[in-house]
Design a protein around this motif. Structure first.
Motif, PDB file in Angstrom:
ATOM      1  N   THR A 166      32.887  62.822  58.661  1.00 22.87           N
ATOM      2  CA  THR A 166      31.998  63.514  57.753  1.00 22.87           C
ATOM      3  C   THR A 166      32.676  64.595  56.947  1.00 22.87           C
ATOM      4  N   PHE A 167      31.965  64.996  55.858  1.00 20.16           N
ATOM      5  CA  PHE A 167      32.501  65.996  54.968  1.00 20.16           C
ATOM      6  C   PHE A 167      31.395  66.871  54.398  1.00 20.16           C
ATOM      7  N   ILE A 168      31.793  67.899  53.664  1.00 20.60           N
ATOM      8  CA  ILE A 168      30.832  68.795  53.042  1.00 20.60           C
ATOM      9  C   ILE A 168      31.120  68.906  51.560  1.00 20.60           C
ATOM     10  N   GLU A 169      30.036  69.063  50.774  1.00 23.47           N
ATOM     11  CA  GLU A 169      30.188  69.263  49.343  1.00 23.47           C
ATOM     12  C   GLU A 169      29.400  70.525  48.963  1.00 23.47           C
ATOM     13  N   HIS A 170      29.886  71.231  47.964  1.00 26.93           N
ATOM     14  CA  HIS A 170      29.185  72.403  47.440  1.00 26.93           C
ATOM     15  C   HIS A 170      29.186  72.320  45.926  1.00 26.93           C
ATOM     16  N   SER A 171      28.173  72.839  45.342  1.00 29.66           N
ATOM     17  CA  SER A 171      28.170  72.943  43.884  1.00 29.66           C
ATOM     18  C   SER A 171      29.134  74.026  43.464  1.00 29.66           C
ATOM     19  N   GLU A 172      29.436  74.104  42.178  1.00 30.28           N
ATOM     20  CA  GLU A 172      30.351  75.137  41.703  1.00 30.28           C
ATOM     21  C   GLU A 172      29.789  76.518  41.995  1.00 30.28           C
ATOM     22  N   ASN A 173      28.448  76.658  41.940  1.00 28.23           N
ATOM     23  CA  ASN A 173      27.843  77.952  42.248  1.00 28.23           C
ATOM     24  C   ASN A 173      28.093  78.317  43.704  1.00 28.23           C
ATOM     25  N   ASP A 174      27.983  77.312  44.603  1.00 28.00           N
ATOM     26  CA  ASP A 174      28.230  77.564  46.020  1.00 28.00           C
ATOM     27  C   ASP A 174      29.655  78.046  46.246  1.00 28.00           C
ATOM     28  N   ARG A 175      30.616  77.485  45.501  1.00 29.06           N
ATOM     29  CA  ARG A 175      32.013  77.846  45.695  1.00 29.06           C
ATOM     30  C   ARG A 175      32.244  79.314  45.370  1.00 29.06           C
ATOM     31  N   ASP A 176      31.487  79.859  44.422  1.00 22.25           N
ATOM     32  CA  ASP A 176      31.683  81.253  44.010  1.00 22.25           C
ATOM     33  C   ASP A 176      30.797  82.226  44.783  1.00 22.25           C
TER      34      ASP A 176
ATOM     35  N   ILE B 299      31.712  66.174  59.637  1.00 23.43           N
ATOM     36  CA  ILE B 299      33.124  66.570  59.632  1.00 23.43           C
ATOM     37  C   ILE B 299      33.317  67.729  60.591  1.00 23.43           C
ATOM     38  N   GLU B 300      34.488  67.747  61.214  1.00 22.74           N
ATOM     39  CA  GLU B 300      34.917  68.894  62.012  1.00 22.74           C
ATOM     40  C   GLU B 300      36.114  69.537  61.316  1.00 22.74           C
ATOM     41  N   VAL B 301      36.089  70.848  61.213  1.00 22.58           N
ATOM     42  CA  VAL B 301      37.244  71.577  60.696  1.00 22.58           C
ATOM     43  C   VAL B 301      37.645  72.621  61.721  1.00 22.58           C
TER      44      VAL B 301
ATOM     45  N   TYR C 288      45.984  64.028  71.017  1.00 28.24           N
ATOM     46  CA  TYR C 288      45.185  62.888  70.579  1.00 28.24           C
ATOM     47  C   TYR C 288      44.424  63.292  69.330  1.00 28.24           C
ATOM     48  N   GLY C 289      44.351  62.382  68.371  1.00 29.75           N
ATOM     49  CA  GLY C 289      43.696  62.732  67.121  1.00 29.75           C
ATOM     50  C   GLY C 289      43.847  61.634  66.091  1.00 29.75           C
ATOM     51  N   LEU C 290      43.669  62.018  64.816  1.00 32.86           N
ATOM     52  CA  LEU C 290      43.707  61.079  63.702  1.00 32.86           C
ATOM     53  C   LEU C 290      44.568  61.650  62.599  1.00 32.86           C
ATOM     54  N   ASN C 291      45.173  60.773  61.821  1.00 33.71           N
ATOM     55  CA  ASN C 291      45.925  61.204  60.644  1.00 33.71           C
ATOM     56  C   ASN C 291      44.973  61.204  59.444  1.00 33.71           C
ATOM     57  N   GLY C 292      43.912  61.984  59.560  1.00 32.98           N
ATOM     58  CA  GLY C 292      42.883  62.035  58.524  1.00 32.98           C
ATOM     59  C   GLY C 292      41.712  62.868  58.988  1.00 32.98           C
ATOM     60  N   VAL C 293      40.646  62.845  58.208  1.00 31.83           N
ATOM     61  CA  VAL C 293      39.473  63.662  58.495  1.00 31.83           C
ATOM     62  C   VAL C 293      38.845  63.242  59.822  1.00 31.83           C
ATOM     63  N   VAL C 294      38.443  64.220  60.617  1.00 30.79           N
ATOM     64  CA  VAL C 294      37.862  63.953  61.929  1.00 30.79           C
ATOM     65  C   VAL C 294      36.354  64.118  61.863  1.00 30.79           C
ATOM     66  N   SER C 295      35.646  63.208  62.514  1.00 30.68           N
ATOM     67  CA  SER C 295      34.185  63.242  62.535  1.00 30.68           C
ATOM     68  C   SER C 295      33.692  63.996  63.765  1.00 30.68           C
ATOM     69  N   ASP C 296      32.589  63.572  64.322  1.00 30.73           N
ATOM     70  CA  ASP C 296      31.920  64.239  65.430  1.00 30.73           C
ATOM     71  C   ASP C 296      32.611  63.861  66.732  1.00 30.73           C
TER      72      ASP C 296
ATOM     73  N   HIS D  63      34.570  73.903  63.942  1.00 25.48           N
ATOM     74  CA  HIS D  63      33.262  74.030  63.301  1.00 25.48           C
ATOM     75  C   HIS D  63      32.788  72.628  62.931  1.00 25.48           C
ATOM     76  N   GLN D  64      31.523  72.346  63.177  1.00 20.28           N
ATOM     77  CA  GLN D  64      30.955  71.040  62.852  1.00 20.28           C
ATOM     78  C   GLN D  64      29.988  71.165  61.684  1.00 20.28           C
ATOM     79  N   PHE D  65      30.074  70.212  60.748  1.00 17.55           N
ATOM     80  CA  PHE D  65      29.192  70.179  59.589  1.00 17.55           C
ATOM     81  C   PHE D  65      28.515  68.821  59.505  1.00 17.55           C
ATOM     82  N   GLN D  66      27.291  68.842  58.964  1.00 11.31           N
ATOM     83  CA  GLN D  66      26.493  67.622  58.850  1.00 11.31           C
ATOM     84  C   GLN D  66      25.831  67.556  57.485  1.00 11.31           C
ATOM     85  N   ARG D  67      25.823  66.344  56.940  1.00  7.33           N
ATOM     86  CA  ARG D  67      25.157  66.144  55.656  1.00  7.33           C
ATOM     87  C   ARG D  67      23.644  66.137  55.874  1.00  7.33           C
ATOM     88  N   ALA D  68      22.920  66.928  55.112  1.00  8.55           N
ATOM     89  CA  ALA D  68      21.459  66.987  55.196  1.00  8.55           C
ATOM     90  C   ALA D  68      20.869  66.678  53.820  1.00  8.55           C
ATOM     91  N   SER D  69      19.549  66.588  53.766  1.00  9.98           N
ATOM     92  CA  SER D  69      18.889  66.204  52.521  1.00  9.98           C
ATOM     93  C   SER D  69      19.142  67.207  51.401  1.00  9.98           C
TER      94      SER D  69
END
Length: 482
Positions: free
Chosen positions: A44-54, A319-321, A348-356, A264-270
């Motif tokens: 999983t991953f997270i997205e923010h609008s440009e306003n969220d970034r600032d 996503i976990e970060v 133990y792990g992945l060569n990429g983004v890690v999920s839950d 930290h764990q993040f989840q996509r919501a509506s």
């Protein structure tokens, strides 16, 4: 050609190392084999609008949103009286006036000074909660010794070097490394051993297992020295890497250390991406909730987003970060850049983004993450791609190599020669233990030769564990990476 020469040098060093090696008796494991939960590959991953970034980080006091929570955890255990750690966690949530992050929960559960899982007991081995590779077989520590000596030779054989181990457990890996290297006096005379360990209980075990003695006389700065009699090298303990003195070439070992760093764990919501938090319900039990607004950890999530491809982001719901891992890697790379040397990370792990991937293990069995905190180990898959990016971002003077599988790593360093040598001089019982340990280190899946109880079949870790190295560019490519 250079890489072939480095690999040939590694195998040569391995043969010299192993021919000099006086073995300790192989470990006879009595416990059922350690297996891993399969991870949902839909990371999983997270997205923010440009306003969220600032926008500035949200205040700590948060409202609670359970409407979009994905698969809330159910508890099956019977209610019990609260432990001191549970009371402490609930008091933090009450004082905050809202939930805490999964990372805060994880940090308290593992390293709380009074009741943390790692602090006041020995959690390793058959009688503990899980078994690590050094406890499986002496061969693991011996191969790490081969790698360390190879890097020291590539560094020009400096007469002083800090050998740092992060989270050294019982000290088994370092003990096997030093036993194997004890005949190479030029190498052992150069060592200053630095153990980064926060648990007083484990520090005492390490002191014992490394055959330490306190010298009668004190050093020039008035501090009494402690010597590991396994190789005659001075040894000291530190609570964190930044307490290890700088200014000296450094070799850092991190085996199954990154997986215990808080995530930290993040989840996509509506309504966008939300951080998963931990709250207390009306009946006084723990449960997951979602933060309704961006949290401070969202800054690290945005950084992780920039490192991923758009295709990787599009298919993700979680996503976990691990900000601590990013910051630690940054510090390691900076130190290697300025002082020279290198680091080896195996986990133990992945060569990429890690999920839950966050999981809890108690007495070799998986349990609920929120069940009786402080009595089970918490760990998560390591994001090796993030480690690479963090190191390369920290300094232009370091290079990152790997990850490669543990099987490739150990095989290239000579573990096949070592197991054959040990099998020449052992009892049948020891031979069975050697074959079992060898399979766990380099095999994949269930051991085909196993004739014992099904619940104890050895499970190979050879492809599930990955190895990565960060080195100063002056050292060239470290063995056995290509």
């Amino acid at each position: 050609m250079l890489r072939r020469l480095v690999l040939r040098q590694a195998l040569s060093t391995s043969r010299r190392y192993l021919s000099e090696r006086s073995s300790r008796p192989p470990l006879l494991s009595k416990c059922a084999s350690f297996t891993s939960q399969s991870q949902d590959q839909s990371t999983t991953f997270i997205e923010h609008s440009e306003n969220d970034r600032d926008s500035p980080p949200a205040p700590v006091n948060m409202s609670i949103d359970r409407s979009g929570l994905y698969n809330p955890t159910e508890h099956s255990h019977e209610p019990t009286s609260d432990s001191e750690l549970i009371k402490h966690l609930k008091s933090i949530i009450k004082f905050r006036g809202g939930p805490i992050s999964v990372a805060e929960y994880m940090e308290e559960v593992l390293t709380n000074p009074k009741a943390g899982f790692y602090i006041n007991r020995d959690v390793f081995g058959a009688e503990g909660d899980f078994i690590t590779s050094p406890e499986v077989s002496q061969m693991f520590g011996e191969m790490i010794g081969v790698w360390t000596m190879c890097l020291w030779e590539q560094m020009g054989q400096p007469n002083k070097v800090n050998l740092v181990e992060l989270g050294p457990g019982r000290g088994t890996l370092m003990a096997d490394l030093l036993r194997g290297a004890s005949k190479f006096k030029n190498f052992t005379d150069a060592l200053n051993i630095r153990m980064v360990e926060c648990s007083p209980t484990l520090q005492k075990l390490q002191y014992s297992n490394l055959k330490c003695m306190d010298e009668d006389s004190t050093s020039e700065n008035g501090i009494k020295r402690t010597i590991s009699m396994l190789a005659g090298a001075p040894i000291s303990w530190h609570a964190s890497l930044d307490q290890v003195p700088s200014g000296c070439p450094t070799i850092i070992l991190a085996h199954e250390f990154y997986d215990a760093l808080p995530v930290h764990q993040f989840q996509r919501a509506s309504h966008g991406w939300c951080e998963k938090m931990i709250d207390v319900t009306d009946d006084s039990s723990f449960r997951f909730v979602l933060s309704p607004r961006p949290t401070p950890a969202s800054l690290y999530l945005m950084k992780r987003c920039k490192w991923a491809s758009s295709e990787e982001i599009e298919k993700l719901n979680h996503i976990e970060v691990c900000p601590t891992a990013m910051d630690l890697t940054h510090a390691i790379a900076k130190r290697i850049s300025s002082d020279g040397g290198g680091a080896l990370i195996i986990d133990y792990g992945l060569n990429g983004v890690v999920s839950d991937s966050l999981q809890a293990i108690r007495k070799h069995k998986f349990v609920d993450i929120l069940d009786d905190p402080g009595t089970a180990d918490l760990s998560a898959y390591v994001d090796f791609a993030s480690i690479r990016q963090s190191a390369e971002e920290a300094s232009e003077n370091v290079s990152v190599h790997g990850p490669i599988t543990q099987s490739q790593f150990l095989g290239s360093l000579g573990i096949n020669f070592r197991v054959e040598a040990l099998l020449q001089n052992c009892t049948e019982e020891q031979a069975d233990s050697l074959r079992t340990g060898y399979w766990r280190l380099v095999g994949e899946g269930e051991a085909p030769f196993w004739e014992g109880p099904d619940e104890q079949v050895p499970i190979g870790m050879g492809t599930r564990y990955l190895a990565m190295s960060i080195v100063n560019k002056r050292q060239g490519v470290p063995a056995p990476f290509e």
